[in-house]
Scaffold this motif. Structure first.
Motif, mmCIF file in Angstrom:
data_model
loop_
_atom_site.group_PDB
_atom_site.id
_atom_site.type_symbol
_atom_site.label_atom_id
_atom_site.label_comp_id
_atom_site.label_asym_id
_atom_site.label_seq_id
_atom_site.Cartn_x
_atom_site.Cartn_y
_atom_site.Cartn_z
ATOM 1 N N ILE A 423 1.450 -6.674 -8.946
ATOM 2 C CA ILE A 423 2.367 -6.160 -7.938
ATOM 3 C C ILE A 423 2.346 -4.639 -7.882
ATOM 4 C CG2 ILE A 423 3.916 -8.142 -7.886
ATOM 5 C CD1 ILE A 423 5.620 -6.873 -9.960
ATOM 6 N N VAL A 424 2.055 -3.977 -8.994
ATOM 7 C CA VAL A 424 1.979 -2.513 -8.976
ATOM 8 C C VAL A 424 0.813 -2.053 -8.113
ATOM 9 C CG1 VAL A 424 1.563 -0.467 -10.391
ATOM 10 C CG2 VAL A 424 3.130 -2.244 -11.205
ATOM 11 N N ALA A 425 -0.353 -2.640 -8.352
ATOM 12 C CA ALA A 425 -1.526 -2.274 -7.548
ATOM 13 C C ALA A 425 -1.327 -2.648 -6.089
ATOM 14 C CB ALA A 425 -2.768 -2.972 -8.108
ATOM 15 N N ILE A 426 -0.690 -3.783 -5.845
ATOM 16 C CA ILE A 426 -0.469 -4.230 -4.466
ATOM 17 C C ILE A 426 0.467 -3.271 -3.738
ATOM 18 C CG2 ILE A 426 0.685 -6.026 -3.114
ATOM 19 C CD1 ILE A 426 -0.484 -8.061 -5.075
ATOM 20 N N ALA A 427 1.563 -2.886 -4.387
ATOM 21 C CA ALA A 427 2.519 -1.976 -3.742
ATOM 22 C C ALA A 427 1.861 -0.635 -3.425
ATOM 23 C CB ALA A 427 3.733 -1.784 -4.646
ATOM 24 N N LYS A 428 1.075 -0.113 -4.354
ATOM 25 C CA LYS A 428 0.393 1.159 -4.119
ATOM 26 C C LYS A 428 -0.608 1.044 -2.974
ATOM 27 C CE LYS A 428 -1.186 3.288 -7.715
ATOM 28 N NZ LYS A 428 -1.837 3.505 -9.028
ATOM 29 N N ASN A 429 -1.435 0.004 -3.014
ATOM 30 C CA ASN A 429 -2.437 -0.180 -1.953
ATOM 31 C C ASN A 429 -1.777 -0.356 -0.593
ATOM 32 O OD1 ASN A 429 -4.508 -0.009 -3.804
ATOM 33 N ND2 ASN A 429 -4.706 -2.215 -4.071
ATOM 34 N N THR A 430 -0.667 -1.098 -0.571
ATOM 35 C CA THR A 430 0.039 -1.314 0.692
ATOM 36 C C THR A 430 0.545 0.000 1.270
ATOM 37 O OG1 THR A 430 0.726 -3.524 -0.029
ATOM 38 C CG2 THR A 430 1.949 -2.530 1.783
ATOM 39 N N ALA A 431 1.197 0.781 0.423
ATOM 40 C CA ALA A 431 1.742 2.058 0.890
ATOM 41 C C ALA A 431 0.637 2.991 1.371
ATOM 42 C CB ALA A 431 2.539 2.715 -0.234
ATOM 43 N N LEU A 432 -0.447 3.072 0.602
ATOM 44 C CA LEU A 432 -1.533 3.981 0.971
ATOM 45 C C LEU A 432 -2.231 3.537 2.248
ATOM 46 C CD1 LEU A 432 -3.052 4.736 -2.551
ATOM 47 C CD2 LEU A 432 -1.569 6.187 -1.160
ATOM 48 N N LYS A 433 -2.359 2.214 2.438
ATOM 49 C CA LYS A 433 -2.980 1.722 3.676
ATOM 50 C C LYS A 433 -2.164 2.140 4.897
ATOM 51 C CE LYS A 433 -5.375 -2.397 1.924
ATOM 52 N NZ LYS A 433 -6.702 -2.071 2.472
ATOM 53 N N ILE A 434 -0.856 2.014 4.793
ATOM 54 C CA ILE A 434 0.005 2.376 5.924
ATOM 55 C C ILE A 434 -0.037 3.881 6.167
ATOM 56 C CG2 ILE A 434 2.374 2.380 6.776
ATOM 57 C CD1 ILE A 434 2.856 -0.153 5.108
ATOM 58 N N LEU A 435 0.067 4.653 5.093
ATOM 59 C CA LEU A 435 0.098 6.110 5.243
ATOM 60 C C LEU A 435 -1.231 6.658 5.739
ATOM 61 C CD1 LEU A 435 2.099 7.047 2.020
ATOM 62 C CD2 LEU A 435 2.933 7.002 4.371
ATOM 63 N N GLU A 436 -2.345 6.077 5.281
ATOM 64 C CA GLU A 436 -3.659 6.546 5.723
ATOM 65 C C GLU A 436 -3.863 6.316 7.215
ATOM 66 O OE1 GLU A 436 -6.411 4.542 3.247
ATOM 67 O OE2 GLU A 436 -5.993 5.779 1.473
#
Length: 854
Positions: A423-436
């Motif tokens: 869930i840590v990696a998922i939350a980070k990847n999710t946030a970065l995908k949206i912000l990018e």
């Protein structure tokens, strides 16, 4: 049928069955054990038999005909009537089974209809492997001769020869494990099959009667005539192939029994010979069947069933995966894709090897389809079936496209945790995908942006893009382990919002952060000196920060090391601070240990300590604690976290100041009339105005202008230099140029306009010149760095705008004011003129009223 010899089972007198039906249900299962070795020599013979059993068990249900008492009752009754009336109608005059064909006459209409439905029922029973029910239907309808004709297909067996031991457990009077000789079946089965074949080719018989006997003897032509589905045709082909192979084996086998020779009946040749292999069966169904059956054979479910039977399932799965890769996840029907996924999962569970990449492609495609359907709650479960980092990538892609409430998104994180996803990696990847997705918007053309800069109202609604970016930060705040990562991302996003003047978005972003967002480790690493000064985020109404922040200095001793090392040092400091010296010069654990990890670990370790610790022991205390921090963040330089936290506090101060200013404006614009009737109401308004003025002045002056807002202490240089750092430093410089003059103007307006409730503020508005002249705050640089925009002039007081018009008329040059310093000088001029005006009119007791000295 007279040439067929039947052998009834030799059994005791207490058996209740006339016929031994136990060996009827599956004729292939009753083949003598001596012949088993022959059947195992056939290519995939067992699989073919299993396929036939599957087709029989899964056949659709049908309405069986009801049994009736008497044999051709309507014909017999009609014959009696005709005999009395001496009428000679076209009805049989005899009631034996061969009478209709022998006399070329018909039965009564009711008996004809019943006979037709009964023959179809018998065929449907055989089609479903229920030969027992077919025989019993014949017996119950008074047609034992037909039951005997059906029972002729039972394979001959002799338990004494086959060495079969039976146990009759159902009868307590029997001796257990006693060997009983049983014989049964038809030793001349081949002769019986010839008779069935002859019957099936008799065109004068009913279509289903011909199909019935054709199915029993393994002929195809007559059975194909009644096949209406792909399953019917496949059963007919497989049944014919099995019967043909069985016959060949028995003819080639050595046996102590001699079977009867052929009857010599010339049988009509078949147009469709039995297939030699299962592959030929499916090829023939696909190419030689009726148009309806051909169309059914192209159904994906049946293609998969074909692959299972032909043992080509892996090739089929690879074919579907290649199709998905070439044509996309939507190129296969969702129901088919779901079936493929479950098939792959079952094969993996039972350890049947298949191409791993092909299976993962199918699961991945189905998971992506679920993400866009109404079954989003299943995405986590199917993602967990993928190997390696694929679940994290797939699930974060799903979450980045999700549009729902905070509560709903928290549920999806809980589902990920339930299925043991990272869930840590998922939350980070999710946030970065949206912000990018919105990164390109962060690149601002300097000149164009400065010319078009407009500060929005804090009450203006957010755009869809802004809401998505705020939600990206929210993904990082579901777990405290990611709070530090969220801090860096949040301040970066707030900068982008403020650079566009989207104060409303920045305020919404900070309000969306959890109450426990600010961590003690950030404060301890950032603040050097008095740790008792509380710096927290309190959200009371529109205020984001309501605590003073005078000075923040970077702790140079720890700023250069990794954040994980800094956390360890801070923890050890907490350990040392948890002890106090007693009167014996020893150190004991404080009674007031808090409930954090440090206090719990120390209490557990030293609760049974009977003496205090000497200084050397205290220095060497080492308590292991699991640091709740993201592994990636632990590798960051500490200066990244400390400057981000510093920036976080100062951006909060800006938002607080702007919100407080506009609230103050609203209150000042709602001033009641100053008369005797409204005296109390005016006094209440005045008291609130004084409080709001003081609060707004405090924030704008102390926490922004005098705090060197976003000054050089927030810049990152040298060891952490990179394009991202350079971009950040540039954004901070632009924010100072945009908002320092803005806050200065607003502070002057607060002081100037509040003179009606706090007369001394008029003088303080003039004293702002000293604030601008302070080189350490570098406010004057920001006043000279940017041109004046239309919005700045529009928000100036009317008196100042009149001064601008007057300056232009006096020939001070077109385009005046050219810089924001010109605006500030005009504001000071306004204050000076007001002081002189009030003094001359005698409205004051002199300059001291304004806080000025003579």
């Amino acid at each position: 049928m007279d040439n067929t010899t039947f052998h009834e089972p030799i059994q005791d007198s207490d058996t209740d069955a006339i016929i031994s039906f136990s060996e009827i249900q599956d004729s292939s299962a009753n083949i003598p054990n001596q012949s088993d070795s022959f059947f195992h020599k056939l290519f995939e013979y067992e699989n073919v038999c299993e396929s036939r059993s599957w087709l029989e068990e899964t056949a659709s249900s049908f309405q069986s005909i009801e049994t009736r008492v008497g044999y051709w009752p309507f014909t017999r009754k009609q014959h009696e009537i005709n005999s009395r009336k001496k009428e000679n109608l076209e009805l049989v005059s005899q009631l034996d089974p061969d009478a209709p064909s022998r006399q070329k006459r018909n039965l009564a209409v009711e008996d004809q209809e019943y006979e037709r439905f009964m023959l179809r029922t018998l065929y449907e029973h055989v089609r479903r492997g229920n030969l027992k029910e077919a025989i019993m239907l014949c017996v119950n309808n008074g047609e034992p001769w037909r039951a005997a004709s059906l029972r002729g297909g039972i394979y001959f067996f002799d338990t004494e020869i086959d060495e079969i031991t039976t146990t009759q457990d159902d009868n307590p009077n029997r001796i257990s494990n006693r060997k009983l000789r049983q014989t049964g079946g038809n030793i001349n089965r081949s002769l019986w099959k010839e008779m069935c074949s002859a019957l099936s080719t008799d065109t004068s018989m009913d279509t289903y009667e011909r199909a019935l006997y054709a199915a029993l003897c393994g002929r195809l032509d007559e059975v194909i005539e009644v096949c209406v589905s792909w399953e019917d045709r496949l059963w007919a082909e497989i049944n014919s192939m099995i019967e043909n192979q069985n016959e060949k084996i028995f003819q080639e086998s050595q046996s102590i029994f001699t079977m009867a020779k052929s009857s010599g009946i010339r049988l009509q040749p078949q147009k469709t010979e039995p297939a030699e292999s299962i592959e030929q069966v499916f090829s023939r169904i696909k190419n030689e069947s009726s148009p309806e059956v051909k169309m059914l054979s192209l159904d994906p479910f049946r293609e998969i069933q074909t692959a299972i039977i032909c043992n080509t399932l892996n090739e089929t799965i690879i074919s579907y995966s290649e199709h998905l890769r070439e044509n996309g996840k939507d190129s296969i029907d969702l129901h088919i894709l779901r079936f493929l996924v479950h098939l792959v999962l079952v094969l993996n569970d039972v350890k049947i090897p298949i191409d791993q990449m092909a299976g993962d492609t199918i699961i991945s495609a189905y998971t992506q389809r679920l993400a866009s359907s109404s079954h989003k709650a299943l995405v986590a479960m199917y993602s967990s079936k993928l190997p390696g980092s694929m679940p994290d990538i797939l699930y974060s892609e799903f979450l980045s496209q999700l549009e729902s409430t905070t509560e709903a998104r928290a549920v999806y994180i809980q589902l990920a945790e339930q299925y043991k996803l990272n869930i840590v990696a998922i939350a980070k990847n999710t946030a970065l995908k949206i912000l990018e997705k919105y990164t390109s918007e962060g690149i601002i053309d300097n000149d164009k942006h400065l010319r078009e800069f407009v500060l929005t109202s804090v009450n203006e609604p957010l755009t869809k893009a802004e809401m998505s970016q705020v939600q990206a930060i929210e993904w990082l705040t579901f777990h405290q382990e990611l709070y530090t990562f969220a801090l860096v991302q949040a301040v970066s996003l707030a900068r982008r919002f403020l650079l566009r003047g989207r104060m409303n978005a920045a305020v919404y972003l900070f309000n969306s952060l959890p109450e426990d967002f600010v961590q003690d480790s950030w404060k301890k690493a950032t603040i050097q000196g008095d740790f008792d000064q509380e710096i927290v985020s309190e959200k009371d109404g529109s205020n984001l920060v309501d605590k003073s922040l005078k000075q923040i200095k970077t702790n140079s001793d720890i700023s250069s090391q990794m954040w994980g090392k800094t956390l360890s040092i801070l923890f050890q400091d907490d350990v040392q601070n948890s002890f106090e010296e007693n009167r014996f010069g020893e150190y004991e654990l404080k009674d007031s240990s808090n409930g954090d990890n440090v206090g719990k670990n120390l209490t557990h370790t030293f609760s049974k300590q009977k003496r205090g610790l000497d200084p050397s022991e205290l220095k060497n205390i080492n308590i292991d604690v699991n640091i709740q921090e993201d592994i990636e963040v632990q590798q960051w330089p500490t200066v990244i976290i400390t400057t981000s936290f510093h920036e976080y506090i100062q951006l909060l101060s800006l938002c607080d100041g702007i919100i407080s200013y506009y609230s103050w404006c609203d209150h000042m614009n709602n001033k009641p009339l100053d008369n005797e009737m409204l005296k109390v109401k005016w006094m209440e308004w005045r008291q609130i105005a004084i409080e709001m003025t003081d609060d707004t002045e405090h924030i704008l002056r102390d926490r922004v202008l005098e705090a060197n807002w976003l000054g050089t202490t927030l810049m990152l240089f040298e060891n952490v230099s990179s394009p991202l750092v350079e971009q950040r430093n540039m954004e901070i410089e632009r924010l100072r140029r945009l908002y320092v003059p803005e806050c200065l103007y607003k502070l002057h307006n607060v002081l100037y306009e509040s003179r009606i409730v706090i007369p001394s503020n008029l003088g303080k508005s003039l004293d702002l010149a000293q604030l601008v002249a302070d080189d350490s705050l570098m406010i004057s640089r920001e006043l000279l760095s940017l041109p004046v925009t239309e919005q700045v002039i529009d928000e100036l007081p009317n008196a100042v705008r009149l001064l601008i018009n007057s300056a232009e008329e006096c020939g001070e040059g077109e385009g005046f004011p050219r810089t924001k310093l010109d605006i500030f000088l005009l504001l000071l001029r306004q204050s000076s003129m007001k002081i002189l005006e009030d003094t001359e009119e005698g409205k004051t007791d002199g300059l001291l009223k304004f806080g000025l000295k003579q």
